[in-house]
Design an enzyme around this catalytic site. Structure first.
Site, PDB file in Angstrom:
ATOM      1  N   PRO A  46       0.806  -1.232   0.000  1.00  0.00           N
ATOM      2  CA  PRO A  46       0.000   0.000   0.000  1.00  0.00           C
ATOM      3  C   PRO A  46       0.835   1.278   0.000  1.00  0.00           C
ATOM      4  O   PRO A  46       0.504   2.231  -0.703  1.00  0.00           O
ATOM      5  CB  PRO A  46      -0.823  -0.121   1.291  1.00  0.00           C
ATOM      6  CG  PRO A  46      -0.936  -1.596   1.525  1.00  0.00           C
ATOM      7  CD  PRO A  46       0.378  -2.171   1.052  1.00  0.00           C
ATOM      8  N   TYR A  47       1.920   1.311   0.781  1.00  0.00           N
ATOM      9  CA  TYR A  47       2.769   2.508   0.812  1.00  0.00           C
ATOM     10  C   TYR A  47       3.314   2.802  -0.585  1.00  0.00           C
ATOM     11  O   TYR A  47       3.269   3.957  -1.054  1.00  0.00           O
ATOM     12  CB  TYR A  47       3.922   2.318   1.802  1.00  0.00           C
ATOM     13  CG  TYR A  47       4.924   3.448   1.764  1.00  0.00           C
ATOM     14  CD1 TYR A  47       4.657   4.658   2.398  1.00  0.00           C
ATOM     15  CD2 TYR A  47       6.134   3.318   1.083  1.00  0.00           C
ATOM     16  CE1 TYR A  47       5.566   5.709   2.363  1.00  0.00           C
ATOM     17  CE2 TYR A  47       7.043   4.360   1.046  1.00  0.00           C
ATOM     18  CZ  TYR A  47       6.762   5.545   1.677  1.00  0.00           C
ATOM     19  OH  TYR A  47       7.662   6.585   1.628  1.00  0.00           O
ATOM     20  N   ALA A  48       3.829   1.783  -1.251  1.00  0.00           N
ATOM     21  CA  ALA A  48       4.395   1.963  -2.591  1.00  0.00           C
ATOM     22  C   ALA A  48       3.334   2.491  -3.553  1.00  0.00           C
ATOM     23  O   ALA A  48       3.597   3.412  -4.336  1.00  0.00           O
ATOM     24  CB  ALA A  48       4.967   0.637  -3.096  1.00  0.00           C
ATOM     25  N   SER A  50       0.553   4.158  -2.802  1.00  0.00           N
ATOM     26  CA  SER A  50       0.129   5.528  -2.472  1.00  0.00           C
ATOM     27  C   SER A  50       1.168   6.555  -2.935  1.00  0.00           C
ATOM     28  O   SER A  50       0.808   7.616  -3.452  1.00  0.00           O
ATOM     29  CB  SER A  50      -0.147   5.669  -0.974  1.00  0.00           C
ATOM     30  OG  SER A  50       1.049   5.566  -0.228  1.00  0.00           O
ATOM     31  N   LYS A  51       2.457   6.256  -2.768  1.00  0.00           N
ATOM     32  CA  LYS A  51       3.493   7.185  -3.209  1.00  0.00           C
ATOM     33  C   LYS A  51       3.513   7.295  -4.734  1.00  0.00           C
ATOM     34  O   LYS A  51       3.680   8.381  -5.286  1.00  0.00           O
ATOM     35  CB  LYS A  51       4.868   6.753  -2.688  1.00  0.00           C
ATOM     36  CG  LYS A  51       5.030   6.874  -1.184  1.00  0.00           C
ATOM     37  CD  LYS A  51       4.866   8.291  -0.679  1.00  0.00           C
ATOM     38  CE  LYS A  51       6.046   9.164  -1.033  1.00  0.00           C
ATOM     39  NZ  LYS A  51       5.938  10.529  -0.520  1.00  0.00           N
TER      40      LYS A  51
END
Length: 169
Positions: A46-48, A50-51
């Protein structure tokens, strides 16, 4: 999204010379190091995602509103204030905290996984240079260009290690 439009409107209203987006190398997934900017995108977490979506939105608004933009995809930044907890705690920060607390280093898997680490002042220098160059509408990776294993990093700090198993599913 209202926040995206607000940011784009503020950039235009304040006549910002250039927008520099702090992206993440996590958009490449588990890539070879050194990683080129044209490497395939593989947002596994998810972090990847979103960025990467933030980067795409930034370029979209830059195109719509004719705002000069540069996106800096930052690799594993570390420094004296490295994050020491949470899901996305930086490896260096977590290991240093464990060292100070006299706890063993928790290494996920065999520790052979490699990362490109970059010191925070080098990241700051990259932002300054990005603000000064004439080129726009580009993506640049910010890293050292060298890969070090997690085992190597923990050997520098010296201490007991615990290897955590990786769930295969």
């Amino acid at each position: 999204d209202k926040l995206d439009k607000y940011v784009a409107d503020e950039i235009r209203k304040r006549k910002i010379a250039k927008f520099i987006y702090a992206a993440s190398s996590s958009c490449y997934g588990i890539a070879k190091t050194p990683t080129k900017e044209n490497a395939p995108i593989d947002t596994k977490y998810p972090y990847a995602l979103s960025k990467y979506l933030g980067e795409k939105i930034s370029f979209h608004w830059a195109s719509v509103y004719k705002i000069p933009i540069i996106s800096l995809r930052i690799f594993n930044a570390y420094g004296t204030r490295s994050k020491t907890s949470g899901t996305y705690g930086a490896a260096f920060g977590v290991f240093l905290k464990q060292k100070l607390e006299k706890k063993p280093f928790t290494i996920v898997g065999n520790g052979k996984q490699k990362r490109d680490f970059v010191f925070v002042t080098d990241v700051v220098d990259a932002f300054i240079k990005a603000s000064q160059i004439k080129k726009n509408n580009i993506i640049a990776n910010i890293g050292s260009g060298k890969a070090y294993s997690v085992n190597y990093i923990t050997s520098l700090i010296e201490g007991e290690k615990i290897h955590l198993l990786v769930c295969p599913f």
